[in-house]
Design a protein around this motif. Structure first.
Motif, PDB file in Angstrom:
ATOM      1  N   LYS A 168     -24.292  -3.418  22.949  1.00 26.52           N
ATOM      2  CA  LYS A 168     -24.372  -4.505  21.967  1.00 26.52           C
ATOM      3  C   LYS A 168     -23.006  -4.681  21.325  1.00 26.52           C
ATOM      4  O   LYS A 168     -22.150  -3.815  21.442  1.00 26.52           O
ATOM      5  N   GLU A 169     -22.878  -5.776  20.581  1.00 22.04           N
ATOM      6  CA  GLU A 169     -21.626  -5.962  19.859  1.00 22.04           C
ATOM      7  C   GLU A 169     -21.682  -5.184  18.543  1.00 22.04           C
ATOM      8  O   GLU A 169     -22.711  -5.192  17.857  1.00 22.04           O
ATOM      9  N   HIS A 170     -20.591  -4.494  18.206  1.00 21.23           N
ATOM     10  CA  HIS A 170     -20.516  -3.761  16.935  1.00 21.23           C
ATOM     11  C   HIS A 170     -19.231  -4.144  16.225  1.00 21.23           C
ATOM     12  O   HIS A 170     -18.194  -4.320  16.877  1.00 21.23           O
ATOM     13  N   PRO A 171     -19.271  -4.233  14.919  1.00 23.85           N
ATOM     14  CA  PRO A 171     -18.058  -4.621  14.193  1.00 23.85           C
ATOM     15  C   PRO A 171     -17.058  -3.462  14.141  1.00 23.85           C
ATOM     16  O   PRO A 171     -17.363  -2.342  14.547  1.00 23.85           O
ATOM     17  N   LEU A 172     -15.897  -3.758  13.586  1.00 22.97           N
ATOM     18  CA  LEU A 172     -14.919  -2.704  13.315  1.00 22.97           C
ATOM     19  C   LEU A 172     -15.575  -1.680  12.389  1.00 22.97           C
ATOM     20  O   LEU A 172     -16.213  -2.062  11.398  1.00 22.97           O
ATOM     21  N   MET A 173     -15.451  -0.401  12.700  1.00 23.22           N
ATOM     22  CA  MET A 173     -16.028   0.604  11.792  1.00 23.22           C
ATOM     23  C   MET A 173     -15.102   0.760  10.584  1.00 23.22           C
ATOM     24  O   MET A 173     -13.901   0.959  10.737  1.00 23.22           O
ATOM     25  N   ARG A 174     -15.692   0.628   9.409  1.00 19.22           N
ATOM     26  CA  ARG A 174     -14.874   0.709   8.191  1.00 19.22           C
ATOM     27  C   ARG A 174     -15.066   2.084   7.543  1.00 19.22           C
ATOM     28  O   ARG A 174     -15.984   2.817   7.893  1.00 19.22           O
ATOM     29  N   GLN A 175     -14.218   2.372   6.569  1.00 12.14           N
ATOM     30  CA  GLN A 175     -14.326   3.673   5.898  1.00 12.14           C
ATOM     31  C   GLN A 175     -15.690   3.833   5.234  1.00 12.14           C
ATOM     32  O   GLN A 175     -16.219   4.942   5.172  1.00 12.14           O
ATOM     33  N   ALA A 176     -16.285   2.731   4.792  1.00 13.28           N
ATOM     34  CA  ALA A 176     -17.614   2.832   4.164  1.00 13.28           C
ATOM     35  C   ALA A 176     -18.638   3.374   5.170  1.00 13.28           C
ATOM     36  O   ALA A 176     -19.571   4.100   4.801  1.00 13.28           O
ATOM     37  N   ASP A 177     -18.459   3.023   6.455  1.00 17.33           N
ATOM     38  CA  ASP A 177     -19.395   3.503   7.491  1.00 17.33           C
ATOM     39  C   ASP A 177     -19.149   4.973   7.817  1.00 17.33           C
ATOM     40  O   ASP A 177     -19.993   5.645   8.394  1.00 17.33           O
ATOM     41  N   ARG A 178     -17.938   5.424   7.496  1.00 18.16           N
ATOM     42  CA  ARG A 178     -17.569   6.786   7.863  1.00 18.16           C
ATOM     43  C   ARG A 178     -17.838   7.778   6.731  1.00 18.16           C
ATOM     44  O   ARG A 178     -17.775   8.984   6.930  1.00 18.16           O
ATOM     45  N   LYS A 179     -18.117   7.260   5.540  1.00 20.74           N
ATOM     46  CA  LYS A 179     -18.135   8.090   4.334  1.00 20.74           C
ATOM     47  C   LYS A 179     -19.083   9.287   4.457  1.00 20.74           C
ATOM     48  O   LYS A 179     -20.224   9.159   4.880  1.00 20.74           O
ATOM     49  N   ILE A 180     -18.581  10.434   4.057  1.00 22.52           N
ATOM     50  CA  ILE A 180     -19.420  11.640   4.071  1.00 22.52           C
ATOM     51  C   ILE A 180     -20.102  11.778   2.722  1.00 22.52           C
ATOM     52  O   ILE A 180     -19.455  11.676   1.679  1.00 22.52           O
ATOM     53  N   ASN A 181     -21.409  11.996   2.754  1.00 21.47           N
ATOM     54  CA  ASN A 181     -22.125  12.314   1.518  1.00 21.47           C
ATOM     55  C   ASN A 181     -22.334  13.835   1.529  1.00 21.47           C
ATOM     56  O   ASN A 181     -23.236  14.345   2.202  1.00 21.47           O
ATOM     57  N   TRP A 182     -21.471  14.550   0.830  1.00 24.20           N
ATOM     58  CA  TRP A 182     -21.467  16.013   0.916  1.00 24.20           C
ATOM     59  C   TRP A 182     -22.755  16.618   0.376  1.00 24.20           C
ATOM     60  O   TRP A 182     -23.139  17.724   0.777  1.00 24.20           O
ATOM     61  N   GLU A 183     -23.440  15.877  -0.508  1.00 18.90           N
ATOM     62  CA  GLU A 183     -24.702  16.405  -1.069  1.00 18.90           C
ATOM     63  C   GLU A 183     -25.802  16.399  -0.012  1.00 18.90           C
ATOM     64  O   GLU A 183     -26.603  17.320   0.070  1.00 18.90           O
ATOM     65  N   SER A 184     -25.816  15.314   0.791  1.00 20.70           N
ATOM     66  CA  SER A 184     -26.981  15.169   1.667  1.00 20.70           C
ATOM     67  C   SER A 184     -26.679  15.313   3.153  1.00 20.70           C
ATOM     68  O   SER A 184     -27.596  15.545   3.941  1.00 20.70           O
ATOM     69  N   ASP A 185     -25.418  15.188   3.574  1.00 17.69           N
ATOM     70  CA  ASP A 185     -25.139  15.266   5.023  1.00 17.69           C
ATOM     71  C   ASP A 185     -25.178  16.719   5.501  1.00 17.69           C
ATOM     72  O   ASP A 185     -24.592  17.606   4.868  1.00 17.69           O
ATOM     73  N   ASP A 186     -25.852  16.914   6.634  1.00 16.57           N
ATOM     74  CA  ASP A 186     -25.838  18.272   7.189  1.00 16.57           C
ATOM     75  C   ASP A 186     -24.573  18.468   8.045  1.00 16.57           C
ATOM     76  O   ASP A 186     -23.805  17.517   8.257  1.00 16.57           O
ATOM     77  N   THR A 187     -24.373  19.681   8.520  1.00 14.96           N
ATOM     78  CA  THR A 187     -23.137  20.009   9.258  1.00 14.96           C
ATOM     79  C   THR A 187     -22.952  19.089  10.460  1.00 14.96           C
ATOM     80  O   THR A 187     -21.853  18.571  10.694  1.00 14.96           O
ATOM     81  N   GLN A 188     -24.034  18.874  11.215  1.00 18.27           N
ATOM     82  CA  GLN A 188     -23.926  18.019  12.410  1.00 18.27           C
ATOM     83  C   GLN A 188     -23.455  16.610  12.044  1.00 18.27           C
ATOM     84  O   GLN A 188     -22.620  16.018  12.724  1.00 18.27           O
ATOM     85  N   THR A 189     -23.991  16.077  10.970  1.00 16.27           N
ATOM     86  CA  THR A 189     -23.621  14.711  10.553  1.00 16.27           C
ATOM     87  C   THR A 189     -22.163  14.671  10.125  1.00 16.27           C
ATOM     88  O   THR A 189     -21.423  13.748  10.479  1.00 16.27           O
ATOM     89  N   VAL A 190     -21.737  15.694   9.365  1.00 19.41           N
ATOM     90  CA  VAL A 190     -20.340  15.732   8.909  1.00 19.41           C
ATOM     91  C   VAL A 190     -19.406  15.826  10.127  1.00 19.41           C
ATOM     92  O   VAL A 190     -18.411  15.091  10.234  1.00 19.41           O
TER      93      VAL A 190
END
Ligand code: COA
Length: 559
Positions: A168-190
């Motif tokens: 599919k078509e995807h837009p440019l990935m922006r920093q907002a899409d990359r942001k790590i939520n250290w409270e809720s992201d697990d190791t795999q996600t980070v």
């Protein structure tokens, strides 16, 4: 066939395709995508049969794609479109990904399909996937597309007619899409988020209250803390707790720091380093030694293959320990992405005195090269699973045998870095393997060599395996065979005798001194070319023109 590469830079993928297509007998010339008028001029000068775009950041000019067959390599499966193909695929955790070769038209990544390949995808850094899986798949797809063009009559397939296209078509990935939520992201996600942005652009975050971009993430099993808390230093990386564990961040880029390029975290945050404890750093320096039967395997997986002074010293230490073991063969395994790229240009750029640090670094590289060359207790092998460039390529030649995976690209020359003379005892090892005249040509031509081509020339002794896994398992098989061959002792004695004989003709130290005298001029002399080139390289200054040794069509104009 005449093939013009239109590319943003002569990066690893472009180099590999250059090697592949040249090997197939095509005449390849290269133009960097600098301005539409320059591209149009290159096409007019070279009159290519086809134009290949391995790595473009802008659209091909209308006048060029309308009048020429332009094949674009997209690092995505059929139907995928957009500038962040791999980034999204990694973040989504795709199990299979691919490469598509399409014909350029008015729709970016929307042209008809000439060839497509897929590959299995595990959790890995974007740069690693690009240099390995994407490069291998592109090589296959481009060869297929070129063969189809040569046969004539091939009709590329419109996307809507491609069976089972799921991209599919995807837009440019922006920093907002990359942001790590250290409270809720697990190791795999980070890990996934940082890997999807590694080596560029990194994930924007904060460490010690300062903005930075994160790279080079590793899981740290067995460690945990309050989510987001910094737990300490391991090697040059900082360990940070996730929701369910911890990760180590090896490299960062501080956009507002004194140095705005990528550096080891402990260097970028040197003044903050004392606020955190030092954790056990076993295994965090990228050096690992393994032994099986009478073979020792020394792995050195340094980020980007860059070998800083301290890393060279640690590796020399590990090498000496390996030599002290009652084994018979030592295999220098390097890393998976790169075997070695020579001295660490970023750390040199960041040093108080780049000239002094260049000097220290080359001395440390030379100590290592010399120790390998002087080894008479073992047979030594450099096993190149990944690419090697400049001093890294010559470090490999210090071993008795050089084995390489067929997809490996070597850049055994230094001149691209501001006319650097180079050391690592290349003036002994290269002519010894291929003769003085050919050694001179390689140094002057400044072109990449494929592993197979290097084998034919005598720079590499054997080329085998299909992928990383098969290469490394074959390395182990062959190293074991070497260690148990009936005339092992005789071979070792012959090696020692050869070294003794060559030493009596011209001691290694003389080669080294001569090279270092030239390097001293490069580092401390009036001509600042090396310092200028290093600055451009480290700061990633965009190219203003295509180097003459790449754009052969411009030489034609002069002749
Ligand atoms: N020191 C520090 N960083 C280095 C490096 C070195 N010696 N060699 C490569 N890198 C980094 C690049 O800056 C790049 O960083 P990124 O993570 O920000 O993208 C990354 O490694 C990959 O390099 P890149 O140039 O994109 O890879 P490539 O596969 O396209 O090209 C080389 C490989 C070896 C041709 C190229 O990296 C090069 O010319 N390196 C410099 C070699 C050199 O002159 N060494 C010093 C003399 S011994």
């Amino acid at each position: 066939m005449r093939i013009l590469f239109l590319t943003h830079s002569f990066n690893s993928l472009t180099q590999r395709l250059f090697v592949d297509l040249t090997e197939e007998g095509h005449e390849v010339s290269i133009e960097f995508d600098i301005a539409d008028s320059v591209t149009e001029e290159a096409v007019a000068l070279f009159q290519p049969d086809i134009i290949l775009a391995p790595f473009l950041k802008r659209a091909i000019p209308d006048a060029v794609w309308r009048n020429n067959v332009c094949l674009v390599i997209h690092p995505g499966i059929v139907g995928d479109r957009g500038p962040s193909a791999l980034d999204w695929a990694i973040q989504r955790g795709e199990n299979e990904w691919g490469v598509t070769v399409l014909q350029a038209n008015a729709v970016m990544d929307g042209g008809d399909i000439w060839a497509a390949e897929t590959f299995p995808m595990g959790l890995a850094k974007k740069s690693s996937l690009y240099r390995n899986q994407v490069t291998e798949a592109s090589s296959r797809a481009v060869k297929t597309a070129v063969a189809r063009y040569l046969q004539g009559g091939f009709q590329p397939c419109p996307l809507k007619e491609w069976p089972g296209a799921r991209g599919k078509e995807h837009p440019l990935m922006r920093q907002a899409d990359r942001k790590i939520n250290w409270e809720s992201d697990d190791t795999q996600t980070v890990l996934r988020k940082i890997h999807a942005a590694d080596g560029f652009p990194g994930v924007r975050d904060e460490l010690f209250g300062s903005n930075c971009y994160l790279f080079d993430a590793h899981a740290e099993p067995g460690m945990a803390g309050r989510p987001g808390a910094l737990l300490g230093w391991r090697g040059h990386g900082v360990v940070r707790a996730t929701r369910d564990g911890a990760v180590r961040i090896g490299h960062v880029r501080r956009p507002d720091g004194e140095h705005t390029f990528k550096l080891p975290a402990s260097v970028a945050f040197a003044s903050e380093s004392e606020s955190l404890p030092l954790l056990d750093d076993t295994g965090a320096d990228g050096i690992r030694y393994e032994e099986a039967d009478s073979v020792g395997y020394l792995y050195f997986d340094f980020y980007n293959g860059a070998m800083a002074t301290a890393q060279c010293r640690l590796l020399l230490d590990a090498y000496r320990k390996a030599c002290a073991r009652p084994t018979r063969v030592i295999v220098l395994m390097g890393g998976e992405d790169f075997w070695s790229n020579g001295i660490h240009l970023n750390l040199i750029e960041a040093a108080d005195s780049p000239a002094d640090e260049s000097w220290n670094n080359i001395q440390a590289m030379d100590d290592l090269a010399e120790a390998i060359l002087r080894t008479t207790s073992h047979l030594t092998i450099a096993a190149l699973a990944g690419n090697a460039g400049a001093g890294g390529a010559f470090l490999a030649l210090a071993a008795d045998l050089v084995w390489a995976r067929p997809g490996v690209v070597l850049n055994p020359h230094y001149k691209n870095m501001g006319n650097l003379y180079g050391s690592e005892l290349w003036s002994y090892t290269l002519p010894r393997r291929i003769g003085a005249a050919q050694a001179q040509d390689i140094m002057q031509n400044r072109l990449p060599l494929g592993a197979e081509q290097a084998r034919r020339m005598g720079i590499v002794d054997a080329c085998f395996g299909t992928d990383m896994e098969s290469f490394r398992s074959e390395v182990k098989k062959r190293a074991l065979e070497l260690s148990v061959m009936p005339d092992y002792e005789g071979r070792l004695a012959a090696k020692a005798e050869m070294r003794r004989c060559e030493e009596s003709i011209k001691p290694l130290v003389l080669y080294r001194e001569f090279e270092l005298a030239e390097m001293r001029r490069n580092f401390y002399g009036f001509d600042p070319s090396y310092h200028y080139a290093r600055y451009q390289f480290v700061h990633k200054t965009p190219h203003a023109w295509t180097p003459r040794h790449l754009c052969r069509h411009r030489d034609n104009r002069q002749s």
